[in-house]
Design a protein around this motif. Structure first.
Motif, PDB file in Angstrom:
ATOM      1  N   THR A   1       6.912 -12.535  -1.614  1.00  0.00           N
ATOM      2  CA  THR A   1       7.436 -13.431  -0.575  1.00  0.00           C
ATOM      3  C   THR A   1       8.737 -14.108  -1.001  1.00  0.00           C
ATOM      4  OG1 THR A   1       5.980 -15.181  -1.418  1.00  0.00           O
ATOM      5  CG2 THR A   1       5.164 -13.870   0.422  1.00  0.00           C
ATOM      6  N   VAL A   2       8.839 -14.462  -2.292  1.00  0.00           N
ATOM      7  CA  VAL A   2      10.067 -15.103  -2.776  1.00  0.00           C
ATOM      8  C   VAL A   2      11.229 -14.115  -2.718  1.00  0.00           C
ATOM      9  CG1 VAL A   2      11.175 -16.191  -4.763  1.00  0.00           C
ATOM     10  CG2 VAL A   2       8.775 -16.670  -4.259  1.00  0.00           C
ATOM     11  N   GLY A   3      10.969 -12.866  -3.155  1.00  0.00           N
ATOM     12  CA  GLY A   3      12.018 -11.840  -3.100  1.00  0.00           C
ATOM     13  C   GLY A   3      12.435 -11.534  -1.673  1.00  0.00           C
ATOM     14  N   CYS A   4      11.456 -11.484  -0.761  1.00  0.00           N
ATOM     15  CA  CYS A   4      11.768 -11.233   0.654  1.00  0.00           C
ATOM     16  C   CYS A   4      12.646 -12.349   1.216  1.00  0.00           C
ATOM     17  CB  CYS A   4      10.466 -11.151   1.457  1.00  0.00           C
ATOM     18  SG  CYS A   4       9.933  -9.472   1.795  1.00  0.00           S
ATOM     19  N   GLU A   5      12.285 -13.580   0.891  1.00  0.00           N
ATOM     20  CA  GLU A   5      13.048 -14.715   1.403  1.00  0.00           C
ATOM     21  C   GLU A   5      14.491 -14.645   0.918  1.00  0.00           C
ATOM     22  OE1 GLU A   5      13.904 -18.113   3.501  1.00  0.00           O
ATOM     23  OE2 GLU A   5      12.067 -16.890   3.566  1.00  0.00           O
ATOM     24  N   ARG A   6      14.679 -14.253  -0.343  1.00  0.00           N
ATOM     25  CA  ARG A   6      16.021 -14.156  -0.902  1.00  0.00           C
ATOM     26  C   ARG A   6      16.834 -13.087  -0.182  1.00  0.00           C
ATOM     27  NH1 ARG A   6      20.071 -16.868  -3.344  1.00  0.00           N
ATOM     28  NH2 ARG A   6      21.243 -15.554  -4.788  1.00  0.00           N
ATOM     29  N   VAL A   7      16.221 -11.917   0.056  1.00  0.00           N
ATOM     30  CA  VAL A   7      16.923 -10.822   0.734  1.00  0.00           C
ATOM     31  C   VAL A   7      17.319 -11.226   2.141  1.00  0.00           C
ATOM     32  CG1 VAL A   7      16.638  -8.487   1.682  1.00  0.00           C
ATOM     33  CG2 VAL A   7      15.888  -8.975  -0.652  1.00  0.00           C
TER      34      VAL A   7
END
Length: 628
Positions: free
Chosen positions: A348-354
């Motif tokens: 979820t953190v990586g998705c939010e960053r992208v």
């Protein structure tokens, strides 16, 4: 060093000597003939000042017009035109030179008129004769004679193919076949139309053909199956011209000859799309594709780039797949703003960053695990990636105001019997119901198997055939729907434009194909015989596998859309509070690796789901003993 220079100069020097000899011959012959009609003729000599001036003037024109740059081996109409131009300009230069020399006192005007065509003939004929000799001498010197070829199809493609092959020394065209009765007995570039396609087995034997060339690029899969069936009866090798769709897309050139691929037999009529609306929906938009390195994801990236997206962001877990599609897109679309990101949709953190960096307006969610037997005993990984991964990307899309979110689903989600299918169905349910809570248009597109995609049956069969067999088919009656990768992606783009939010679109997959038929055809296309050269072994259905797939659930009440190849299924609603609670429980179960709880959650989401047992005992049945 000197020898190399001489070897380089020698051919050109021979051409110069030849051409100046022809100039001398043309001028002296015409002049002598013209003065032979006069009682008093001047003494000009064979190499007098006048003749030397003619040679100098014409030689200068030859050099200016680049006559020596052309190779006799490839002399053609442009070369003949250049010769005529050089002869005409040479006549003018000679006229000016001799006028300045002696006011044309010894040059009759008829000599200047006849000189141009005579010189053009003397220069052009030897060049064409030399090319003809070079083109045909290999037929006599070659150890093996030219291959005798029958061309199937006498339309425009056949005409183009024949025109190109008549210049080839490797082939000898013995005839053409076509079902059009109006051209029966006609000749195309000297090649006779002998009969119909049904007569191929007999005519191939009568003409002693050694190869068959199929010139039918616009043929449907049914027509190709018929033609290939006739070709297989002859036992001869056969090749085909590429399909028109492949030529238009730049994947093949029109005159290219290739082996018949399984896509030619199982592909369907070219899809007619509303490219105006598709381009409007993609052009100038910021697009994100998850799983962009996979078979469907990478083709979606190509289509999106081709449609003029403002920017493209790819989220892909496989480093190698991401590297490969990034390199291709940067090479083919250098102006595209491209950002390739390694990442897991379940992060979820990586998705939010992208999403923060890309600010996408359109999202195609193609990331998923799809291998049915492999996932059957790995519920946690299947649920984590296919359901919670979709959940994470969908929520990020909602938070960042994405206009359109397209979930790539599968026919295995209908009445699922496998963990993979059940998880994809759970992802569908979430997106359908989330559409009512969000301003983002959530659209699901469902289709069957894609030909030659990674991990699919086609590359597996190809590898098994290459190894000599056996080709393993689970059941003699098992069927699957198939479509090509480009067609699937184009229909996904079309569905994205049609959707208003919350819909499930199912793509028309045509008629289901027996996997046993697919295996037989791939063996035959490889030049081998099923049951003799390569065995087909029926191993029994694997855990979670069905004999046939469905595109709709009976309760979905599917209906037609404005596009003939896309159908709309009515979504089945679920209480949003219950759904969010189940997603929260699933996240906890994934963290704790509690597959028992995950199975109960699946049962609540899908009361109709009844997974098959995990017994994978296989019974091998040889091809010769299969049911008729």
């Amino acid at each position: 060093m000197i020898n190399r220079i001489i070897a380089k100069i020698h051919p050109r020097l021979a051409v110069v000597v030849h051409d100046l000899t022809m100039v001398w011959l043309a001028w002296t012959a015409i002049t002598s003939i013209r003065w032979s009609f006069e009682s008093a003729r001047p003494e000009l000599g064979l190499f007098g000042p006048e003749v030397l001036l003619v040679l100098a003037s014409q030689g200068l024109i030859f050099w200016i017009t680049g006559l020596y740059k052309g190779l006799w081996r490839f002399a053609s109409l442009p070369d003949l035109w250049n010769i005529l131009r050089a002869a005409t300009l040479g006549a003018l230069a000679i006229t000016v030179t001799l006028f300045l020399y002696n006011r044309l006192a010894t040059v009759p005007r008829t000599v200047l008129l006849v000189y141009t065509p005579t010189l053009a003939l003397l220069l052009g004929f030897p060049r064409l004769a030399y090319r003809y000799w070079k083109d045909n001498r290999l037929d006599f010197l070659s150890r093996s004679p030219a291959m005798r070829v029958l061309v199937l199809g006498a339309g425009r493609a056949g005409d183009t193919l024949v025109r190109g092959l008549v210049r080839e020394n490797r082939y000898r065209l013995v005839g053409m076949l076509d079902d059009n009765p109006q051209i029966r007995g006609a000749r195309i570039h000297g090649v006779p139309v002998l009969g119909t396609l049904e007569q191929l087995p007999d005519l191939a034997r009568e003409t002693a053909a050694q190869m068959l060339l199929i010139a039918m690029p616009s043929a449907t899969s049914v027509q190709m199956q018929r033609v290939v069936g006739f070709c297989e009866q002859t036992g001869l090798p056969f090749r085909t011209m590429p399909r028109l769709a492949d030529v238009v897309a730049g994947r093949s050139s029109f005159g290219e000859l290739k082996e018949v691929a399984i896509e030619d037999l199982l592909g369907r009529e070219q899809v007619q799309l509303d490219w105006t609306s598709i381009r409007t929906g993609i052009s100038g938009k910021r697009v994100l594709v998850t799983g962009g390195g996979g078979s469907i994801g990478s083709e979606l990236c190509r289509q999106v780039a081709r449609l003029g997206a403002a920017s493209l962001t790819i989220l892909e877990l496989s480093e190698y797949n991401l590297y490969r599609i990034e390199q291709e897109l940067r090479r083919e679309f250098p102006e595209l703003l491209l950002d390739a990101r390694i990442g897991d949709c379940g992060d979820t953190v990586g998705c939010e960053r992208v999403f923060s960096l890309a600010r996408p307006q359109v999202v195609f969610h193609a990331a998923a695990y799809k291998h049915v037997p492999l996932l059957q005993e790995q519920l946690r990984e299947a649920f984590r990636n296919n359901v919670l991964g979709t959940h994470a990307v969908a929520e990020a899309a909602d938070r960042h105001g994405v206009e359109c979110f397209v979930l790539i689903s599968t026919d295995k989600a209908v009445n699922p019997s496998s963990i993979m299918g059940a998880c994809k169905r759970a992802a569908e349910i979430y997106c359908q119901n989330f559409a009512a809570q969000s301003r983002t248009r959530f659209i699901t597109v469902r289709f069957g198997n894609v030909l030659d995609s990674a991990g699919s049956v086609v590359p597996l069969f190809r590898e098994q055939i290459r190894a000599g067999g056996p080709v393993t088919v689970t059941h003699p009656e098992i069927t699957r729907y198939f479509m090509t990768i480009p067609e699937a992606c184009q229909l996904i783009l079309q569905a994205a434009v049609l959707g208003k939010g919350g819909e499930i679109f199912a793509l028309d997959m045509g008629e289901p194909v027996k996997i046993a038929y697919l295996a037989e055809q791939m063996i035959l296309l490889a030049g081998k015989q099923p049951g003799r050269d390569v065995e087909i072994a029926f191993t029994g259905l694997r855990a979670g596998e069905k004999l046939f797939e469905e595109l709709f659930h009976p309760l979905e009440n599917y209906q037609a859309t404005t596009h003939a190849k896309i159908f709309l299924a009515q979504p089945r609603s679920m209480a949003w509070s219950l759904l969010t609670m189940l997603m929260q429980q699933a996240e906890q179960a994934v963290r704790e690796f509690d597959e028992v709880l995950l199975r109960r959650i699946l049962d609540q989401l899908l009361p109709e789901f009844e997974a098959r047992g995990s017994d994978t005992t296989a019974t091998v049945i040889p091809f010769s003993a299969r049911p008729s």
